[in-house]
Motif scaffolding. Structure first.
Motif, PDB file in Angstrom:
ATOM      1  N   PRO A  15      -1.314   3.867   8.116  1.00  0.00           N
ATOM      2  CA  PRO A  15      -1.029   2.709   7.265  1.00  0.00           C
ATOM      3  C   PRO A  15      -0.456   1.544   8.069  1.00  0.00           C
ATOM      4  O   PRO A  15       0.312   1.741   9.009  1.00  0.00           O
ATOM      5  CB  PRO A  15      -0.014   3.257   6.256  1.00  0.00           C
ATOM      6  CG  PRO A  15       0.581   4.456   6.901  1.00  0.00           C
ATOM      7  CD  PRO A  15      -0.471   5.020   7.788  1.00  0.00           C
ATOM      8  N   THR A  16      -0.852   0.339   7.706  1.00  0.00           N
ATOM      9  CA  THR A  16      -0.241  -0.857   8.282  1.00  0.00           C
ATOM     10  C   THR A  16       1.155  -1.030   7.697  1.00  0.00           C
ATOM     11  O   THR A  16       1.602  -0.234   6.860  1.00  0.00           O
ATOM     12  CB  THR A  16      -1.094  -2.080   7.955  1.00  0.00           C
ATOM     13  OG1 THR A  16      -1.111  -2.250   6.514  1.00  0.00           O
ATOM     14  CG2 THR A  16      -2.524  -1.924   8.460  1.00  0.00           C
ATOM     15  N   ALA A  17       1.859  -2.077   8.123  1.00  0.00           N
ATOM     16  CA  ALA A  17       3.192  -2.339   7.562  1.00  0.00           C
ATOM     17  C   ALA A  17       3.104  -2.538   6.054  1.00  0.00           C
ATOM     18  O   ALA A  17       3.931  -2.031   5.285  1.00  0.00           O
ATOM     19  CB  ALA A  17       3.807  -3.565   8.238  1.00  0.00           C
ATOM     20  N   ALA A  18       2.064  -3.270   5.621  1.00  0.00           N
ATOM     21  CA  ALA A  18       1.867  -3.456   4.183  1.00  0.00           C
ATOM     22  C   ALA A  18       1.528  -2.133   3.507  1.00  0.00           C
ATOM     23  O   ALA A  18       1.987  -1.843   2.404  1.00  0.00           O
ATOM     24  CB  ALA A  18       0.758  -4.484   3.941  1.00  0.00           C
ATOM     25  N   GLY A  19       0.733  -1.329   4.196  1.00  0.00           N
ATOM     26  CA  GLY A  19       0.377  -0.035   3.641  1.00  0.00           C
ATOM     27  C   GLY A  19       1.571   0.892   3.516  1.00  0.00           C
ATOM     28  O   GLY A  19       1.700   1.628   2.525  1.00  0.00           O
ATOM     29  N   GLU A  20       2.457   0.868   4.513  1.00  0.00           N
ATOM     30  CA  GLU A  20       3.669   1.691   4.457  1.00  0.00           C
ATOM     31  C   GLU A  20       4.534   1.279   3.268  1.00  0.00           C
ATOM     32  O   GLU A  20       5.091   2.130   2.558  1.00  0.00           O
ATOM     33  CB  GLU A  20       4.462   1.551   5.757  1.00  0.00           C
ATOM     34  CG  GLU A  20       3.830   2.196   6.973  1.00  0.00           C
ATOM     35  CD  GLU A  20       4.037   3.706   7.006  1.00  0.00           C
ATOM     36  OE1 GLU A  20       4.491   4.277   5.995  1.00  0.00           O
ATOM     37  OE2 GLU A  20       3.720   4.307   8.043  1.00  0.00           O
ATOM     38  N   ARG A  21       4.629  -0.031   3.037  1.00  0.00           N
ATOM     39  CA  ARG A  21       5.438  -0.501   1.906  1.00  0.00           C
ATOM     40  C   ARG A  21       4.831  -0.079   0.579  1.00  0.00           C
ATOM     41  O   ARG A  21       5.538   0.347  -0.341  1.00  0.00           O
ATOM     42  CB  ARG A  21       5.557  -2.022   1.973  1.00  0.00           C
ATOM     43  CG  ARG A  21       6.454  -2.613   0.896  1.00  0.00           C
ATOM     44  CD  ARG A  21       6.712  -4.075   1.141  1.00  0.00           C
ATOM     45  NE  ARG A  21       7.573  -4.640   0.116  1.00  0.00           N
ATOM     46  CZ  ARG A  21       7.981  -5.909   0.115  1.00  0.00           C
ATOM     47  NH1 ARG A  21       7.615  -6.731   1.093  1.00  0.00           N
ATOM     48  NH2 ARG A  21       8.762  -6.351  -0.856  1.00  0.00           N
ATOM     49  N   LEU A  22       3.505  -0.173   0.488  1.00  0.00           N
ATOM     50  CA  LEU A  22       2.836   0.252  -0.747  1.00  0.00           C
ATOM     51  C   LEU A  22       2.985   1.754  -0.951  1.00  0.00           C
ATOM     52  O   LEU A  22       3.243   2.219  -2.068  1.00  0.00           O
ATOM     53  CB  LEU A  22       1.363  -0.128  -0.687  1.00  0.00           C
ATOM     54  CG  LEU A  22       0.512   0.291  -1.900  1.00  0.00           C
ATOM     55  CD1 LEU A  22       1.043  -0.321  -3.185  1.00  0.00           C
ATOM     56  CD2 LEU A  22      -0.951  -0.095  -1.682  1.00  0.00           C
ATOM     57  N   LEU A  23       2.837   2.535   0.132  1.00  0.00           N
ATOM     58  CA  LEU A  23       2.957   3.988   0.021  1.00  0.00           C
ATOM     59  C   LEU A  23       4.352   4.390  -0.443  1.00  0.00           C
ATOM     60  O   LEU A  23       4.509   5.293  -1.270  1.00  0.00           O
ATOM     61  CB  LEU A  23       2.642   4.639   1.365  1.00  0.00           C
ATOM     62  CG  LEU A  23       2.704   6.172   1.410  1.00  0.00           C
ATOM     63  CD1 LEU A  23       1.653   6.772   0.477  1.00  0.00           C
ATOM     64  CD2 LEU A  23       2.490   6.676   2.837  1.00  0.00           C
ATOM     65  N   ALA A  24       5.383   3.700   0.073  1.00  0.00           N
ATOM     66  CA  ALA A  24       6.756   4.008  -0.342  1.00  0.00           C
ATOM     67  C   ALA A  24       6.958   3.747  -1.825  1.00  0.00           C
ATOM     68  O   ALA A  24       7.689   4.468  -2.509  1.00  0.00           O
ATOM     69  CB  ALA A  24       7.737   3.184   0.488  1.00  0.00           C
ATOM     70  N   ALA A  25       6.296   2.716  -2.351  1.00  0.00           N
ATOM     71  CA  ALA A  25       6.419   2.410  -3.776  1.00  0.00           C
ATOM     72  C   ALA A  25       5.599   3.369  -4.635  1.00  0.00           C
ATOM     73  O   ALA A  25       6.004   3.744  -5.734  1.00  0.00           O
ATOM     74  CB  ALA A  25       5.987   0.960  -4.033  1.00  0.00           C
ATOM     75  N   LEU A  26       4.422   3.765  -4.117  1.00  0.00           N
ATOM     76  CA  LEU A  26       3.547   4.646  -4.889  1.00  0.00           C
ATOM     77  C   LEU A  26       4.032   6.086  -4.926  1.00  0.00           C
ATOM     78  O   LEU A  26       3.829   6.788  -5.914  1.00  0.00           O
ATOM     79  CB  LEU A  26       2.142   4.642  -4.287  1.00  0.00           C
ATOM     80  CG  LEU A  26       1.280   3.396  -4.492  1.00  0.00           C
ATOM     81  CD1 LEU A  26      -0.011   3.545  -3.689  1.00  0.00           C
ATOM     82  CD2 LEU A  26       0.954   3.222  -5.973  1.00  0.00           C
TER      83      LEU A  26
END
Length: 299
Positions: free
Chosen positions: A60-71
């Motif tokens: 995951p990119t930085a944006a992906g990591e943030r989305l994964l943490a929320a999901l």
């Protein structure tokens, strides 16, 4: 949000956790190309890149990591709610993924798992045998079976086997040419069969304890292996001293094929434990726990 976005977000979370289109596809029953296509469409709709792809890895990119943490918490809650529906069925069902090491696979799962499957036809089990310690959550496992001393402290654990003991043995022919060791320090003068740990790459230390004194001894010899059966075969053939599970060599010792030494230094330790990360175990996992719990119920 489009209706399909929820499905694609779940796919994204599976890929990001597995860090592989192939592994995520195997878990989800979808092809890697289908997952890749779904991710390209999701990224296009959101206007941000979620996954960094190379020929060998996906992360995951930085944006992906943030989305994964929320999901993550939301998806876990949904999975928990679906798993809880099994309580309304007549029998537990679903798929369990287990990680374990070769000794537990042979002595715990081998004798007892087939009957569990017969008794629970709606439960499917996948077992991954790996002597390395793995992260249950990152690896997508429901539970693991390891020696009690190896399990992380934040895990829920259930004993699934008796206490164990490692012993030092060799053939009578081996001792015909040299005196038996009287203390662990004497092992420096002996040929020992070493076992290399797959994960860290180091050699397994021989651990001893007597009168509250614990020792970890590094031994030397001609042979280093990472397979317990190969090590046992070498010891039984007279190639050196072996550091082996007592129950694996009890018959050899009783028959005189192997001679045990340093008995007073070989203390029992915690046996195998099933462990998992949450006290809210799904019904299928609860069924497995009850079937494997030690000591086993009478009758």
């Amino acid at each position: 949000m489009r209706r399909g976005d929820l499905d694609d977000l779940a796919l994204f979370a599976a890929i990001a956790r597995a860090r592989s289109f192939t592994r995520a596809g195997a878990e989800l029953g979808l092809s890697p190309s289908a997952l890749s296509h779904a991710m390209r469409q999701l990224e296009a709709r959101l206007g941000v890149r979620l996954l960094a792809r190379t020929t060998r890895s996906v992360a995951p990119t930085a944006a992906g990591e943030r989305l994964l943490a929320a999901l993550g918490p939301a998806l876990d809650a949904v999975e928990g709610g679906i798993a809880a529906l099994a309580d309304w069925r007549d029998a537990p069902s679903g798929t369990l993924r287990l990680t374990t090491f070769s000794y537990a696979a042979r002595t715990i799962l081998g004798p007892r798992l087939p009957q569990f499957l017969v008794d629970h036809p709606d439960i499917a089990v996948e077992v991954v045998v790996d002597d390395r310690l793995v992260d249950l959550v990152a690896g997508g496992f429901d539970a693991g079976i390891r020696l009690g001393e190896s399990v992380e402290l934040d895990m829920v654990t259930v004993p699934v086997g008796p206490p164990l003991r490692t012993v030092v043995v060799a053939t009578p022919g081996y001792f015909a040419a040299r005196p038996a060791p009287a203390t662990p320090a004497d092992l420096r003068d002996h040929v020992c069969v070493n076992y290399r740990l797959v994960g860290g790459g180091g050699l397994l230390p021989w651990e001893f304890e007597r009168d509250g004194q614990a020792l970890r001894v590094k031994v030397g010899g001609q042979l280093i292996v990472n397979d317990e059966r190969l090590a046992a075969g070498a010891v039984r053939a007279g190639a050196g001293l072996g550091y082996m599970m007592e129950d694996d060599v009890a018959e050899d010792i009783a028959a005189g094929r192997l001679v045990q030494v340093l008995d007073a230094w070989c203390a029992p330790f915690d046996g195998c434990r099933l462990y998992y990360p949450s006290r809210q175990a799904a019904p299928a996992l609860r069924a497995l726990i009850e079937a494997f719990r030690w000591p086993r119920p009478a009758g």
